[in-house]
Design a protein around this motif. Structure first.
Motif, PDB file in Angstrom:
ATOM      1  N   ASN A   6     -29.621  31.883  -3.071  1.00 43.43           N
ATOM      2  CA  ASN A   6     -30.025  30.648  -3.764  1.00 43.43           C
ATOM      3  C   ASN A   6     -30.712  29.486  -2.509  1.00 43.43           C
ATOM      4  O   ASN A   6     -30.034  29.750  -1.552  1.00 43.43           O
ATOM      5  N   PRO A   7     -31.556  29.051  -2.934  1.00 43.73           N
ATOM      6  CA  PRO A   7     -32.378  27.968  -1.832  1.00 43.73           C
ATOM      7  C   PRO A   7     -31.401  26.954  -1.113  1.00 43.73           C
ATOM      8  O   PRO A   7     -31.499  26.709   0.083  1.00 43.73           O
ATOM      9  N   ALA A  12     -26.985  26.928   4.635  1.00 47.43           N
ATOM     10  CA  ALA A  12     -25.460  27.132   5.139  1.00 47.43           C
ATOM     11  C   ALA A  12     -25.454  28.531   5.745  1.00 47.43           C
ATOM     12  O   ALA A  12     -24.744  28.839   6.575  1.00 47.43           O
ATOM     13  N   ILE A  13     -26.186  29.551   5.129  1.00 46.38           N
ATOM     14  CA  ILE A  13     -26.178  30.835   5.823  1.00 46.38           C
ATOM     15  C   ILE A  13     -26.602  31.005   7.238  1.00 46.38           C
ATOM     16  O   ILE A  13     -26.157  31.328   7.974  1.00 46.38           O
ATOM     17  N   ALA A  14     -27.574  30.378   7.466  1.00 39.44           N
ATOM     18  CA  ALA A  14     -28.534  30.214   8.687  1.00 39.44           C
ATOM     19  C   ALA A  14     -27.509  29.443   9.799  1.00 39.44           C
ATOM     20  O   ALA A  14     -27.391  29.989  10.836  1.00 39.44           O
ATOM     21  N   ASP A  15     -26.832  28.375   9.222  1.00 40.73           N
ATOM     22  CA  ASP A  15     -26.054  27.536  10.058  1.00 40.73           C
ATOM     23  C   ASP A  15     -24.900  28.549  10.539  1.00 40.73           C
ATOM     24  O   ASP A  15     -24.258  28.612  11.756  1.00 40.73           O
ATOM     25  N   ILE A  16     -24.167  29.284   9.592  1.00 34.91           N
ATOM     26  CA  ILE A  16     -22.892  30.169   9.970  1.00 34.91           C
ATOM     27  C   ILE A  16     -23.634  31.267  10.991  1.00 34.91           C
ATOM     28  O   ILE A  16     -22.700  31.501  11.695  1.00 34.91           O
ATOM     29  N   VAL A  27     -24.980  38.127   8.159  1.00 39.22           N
ATOM     30  CA  VAL A  27     -24.076  37.153   7.494  1.00 39.22           C
ATOM     31  C   VAL A  27     -24.409  37.363   5.987  1.00 39.22           C
ATOM     32  O   VAL A  27     -23.033  37.163   5.250  1.00 39.22           O
ATOM     33  N   LEU A  28     -25.468  37.565   5.452  1.00 38.34           N
ATOM     34  CA  LEU A  28     -25.923  37.630   4.033  1.00 38.34           C
ATOM     35  C   LEU A  28     -25.142  38.747   3.527  1.00 38.34           C
ATOM     36  O   LEU A  28     -24.641  38.921   2.307  1.00 38.34           O
ATOM     37  N   ALA A  29     -25.241  40.234   4.232  1.00 39.05           N
ATOM     38  CA  ALA A  29     -24.512  41.301   3.779  1.00 39.05           C
ATOM     39  C   ALA A  29     -23.043  41.095   3.557  1.00 39.05           C
ATOM     40  O   ALA A  29     -22.470  41.487   2.746  1.00 39.05           O
ATOM     41  N   SER A  87     -16.645  29.950  -2.532  1.00 38.77           N
ATOM     42  CA  SER A  87     -15.848  29.073  -3.574  1.00 38.77           C
ATOM     43  C   SER A  87     -16.392  27.741  -3.984  1.00 38.77           C
ATOM     44  O   SER A  87     -15.975  27.165  -4.975  1.00 38.77           O
ATOM     45  N   THR A  88     -17.186  27.141  -3.102  1.00 34.47           N
ATOM     46  CA  THR A  88     -17.623  26.050  -3.469  1.00 34.47           C
ATOM     47  C   THR A  88     -19.178  25.729  -3.660  1.00 34.47           C
ATOM     48  O   THR A  88     -19.767  24.780  -3.972  1.00 34.47           O
ATOM     49  N   THR A  89     -20.063  26.911  -3.253  1.00 36.45           N
ATOM     50  CA  THR A  89     -21.446  27.050  -3.378  1.00 36.45           C
ATOM     51  C   THR A  89     -21.870  28.157  -4.193  1.00 36.45           C
ATOM     52  O   THR A  89     -21.305  29.284  -4.055  1.00 36.45           O
ATOM     53  N   GLN A  90     -22.948  28.148  -5.046  1.00 38.33           N
ATOM     54  CA  GLN A  90     -23.551  29.508  -5.696  1.00 38.33           C
ATOM     55  C   GLN A  90     -24.335  29.893  -5.000  1.00 38.33           C
ATOM     56  O   GLN A  90     -25.467  29.649  -4.932  1.00 38.33           O
ATOM     57  N   VAL A  91     -23.877  30.661  -4.102  1.00 38.03           N
ATOM     58  CA  VAL A  91     -24.608  31.504  -2.865  1.00 38.03           C
ATOM     59  C   VAL A  91     -25.831  32.319  -3.382  1.00 38.03           C
ATOM     60  O   VAL A  91     -26.939  32.247  -3.069  1.00 38.03           O
ATOM     61  N   PHE A  92     -25.273  33.284  -4.386  1.00 39.80           N
ATOM     62  CA  PHE A  92     -26.288  34.219  -4.951  1.00 39.80           C
ATOM     63  C   PHE A  92     -26.655  33.837  -6.329  1.00 39.80           C
ATOM     64  O   PHE A  92     -26.076  33.191  -6.954  1.00 39.80           O
ATOM     65  N   PRO A  93     -27.855  33.898  -6.860  1.00 34.31           N
ATOM     66  CA  PRO A  93     -28.348  33.939  -8.495  1.00 34.31           C
ATOM     67  C   PRO A  93     -27.341  34.488  -9.297  1.00 34.31           C
ATOM     68  O   PRO A  93     -26.586  35.390  -9.007  1.00 34.31           O
ATOM     69  N   GLU A  94     -27.066  33.807 -10.505  1.00 37.59           N
ATOM     70  CA  GLU A  94     -26.085  34.261 -11.525  1.00 37.59           C
ATOM     71  C   GLU A  94     -26.554  35.847 -11.744  1.00 37.59           C
ATOM     72  O   GLU A  94     -27.499  36.182 -12.062  1.00 37.59           O
TER      73      GLU A  94
END
Length: 226
Positions: A6-7, A12-16, A27-29, A87-94
């Motif tokens: 999700n946008p 957060a993904i790029a920062d990690i 990281v996304l995988a 646990s705190t962010t909706q990382v992927f679409p539902e």
């Protein structure tokens, strides 16, 4: 191919990825592997992290080179941070749930290779999806508390643990299907074989496959052989 995040999670993904010295795709995988493992475990195959491996929160970390402790620490740190993000962010679409809606909300979910599972203690059901086919099993008296995932094993080799021990779906009755077969009586009078047979019968009795009378009769027959 891993689904795009999700946008709101992209930053957060790029920062990690930057802080861990990894590519965004790696990281996304790993985040997708953690999502498939319910946020507490992951089975992955990521070249930047040594290829195939497994991670479990608070437990084991396995990588391609079992003696590469620095890589294990790197994977553990990454997974812990991604688990917190999930646990705190909706990382992927539902996504639409893959299990039947009438089972309710699972107490735990996870996956390995092309096998996924979801546990429903209130309904005493276990849903398992293998190669896109979903099957539902009656867990009877089992109170599932853990999962043993075999790295590199064939599909359907996920084993579950409960207060009755370790088991797989072959010992459960599929909802709408026949009960699993009762094992044949042991041949010979070897004490170890007889004791193992009694333990097997006890498991069938605990799952309600054998009645009290049937279990008592068969147990008495086996004890008489000792």
């Amino acid at each position: 191919m891993t689904a795009a995040p999700n946008p709101e999670a992209e930053h957060a993904i790029a920062d990690i990825a930057r802080r861990h010295g990894l590519s965004r795709d790696s990281v996304l995988a790993m985040a997708a592997a953690l999502r498939n493992g319910g946020g507490t475990m992951a089975q992955f195959s990521i070249p930047e992290l040594g290829g195939s491996g497994q991670w479990m929160r608070g437990g084991m970390t396995m990588v391609g080179d079992m003696f590469d402790h620095s890589l294990k620490a790197r994977v553990d740190a990454l997974c812990n941070e991604l688990a917190q993000l999930l646990s705190t962010t909706q990382v992927f679409p539902e996504q639409t749930n893959w299990w039947p809606a009438d089972l309710g909300v699972p107490s735990s979910t996870g996956g390995q290779n092309d096998t996924r599972y979801a546990v429903f203690p209130a309904a005493r059901r276990l849903a398992v999806q293998m190669r896109g086919v979903t099957r539902v099993f009656d867990t009877a008296e089992h109170r599932i508390g853990g999962v043993q995932q075999q790295q590199g094993g064939p599909s359907g080799t996920v084993h579950f643990t409960s207060q009755l021990g370790t088991f797989d779906i072959s010992s459960l009755r599929e909802v709408g299907g026949a009960a699993p077969p009762t094992p044949a009586a042991p041949v010979g009078d070897d004490p170890a074989t007889i004791i193992a047979a009694i333990e097997s019968l006890a498991g069938l009795h605990a799952r309600g496959i054998l009645s009290d009378d049937e279990f008592a009769t068969k147990k008495a027959e086996l004890l008489a052989r000792l």
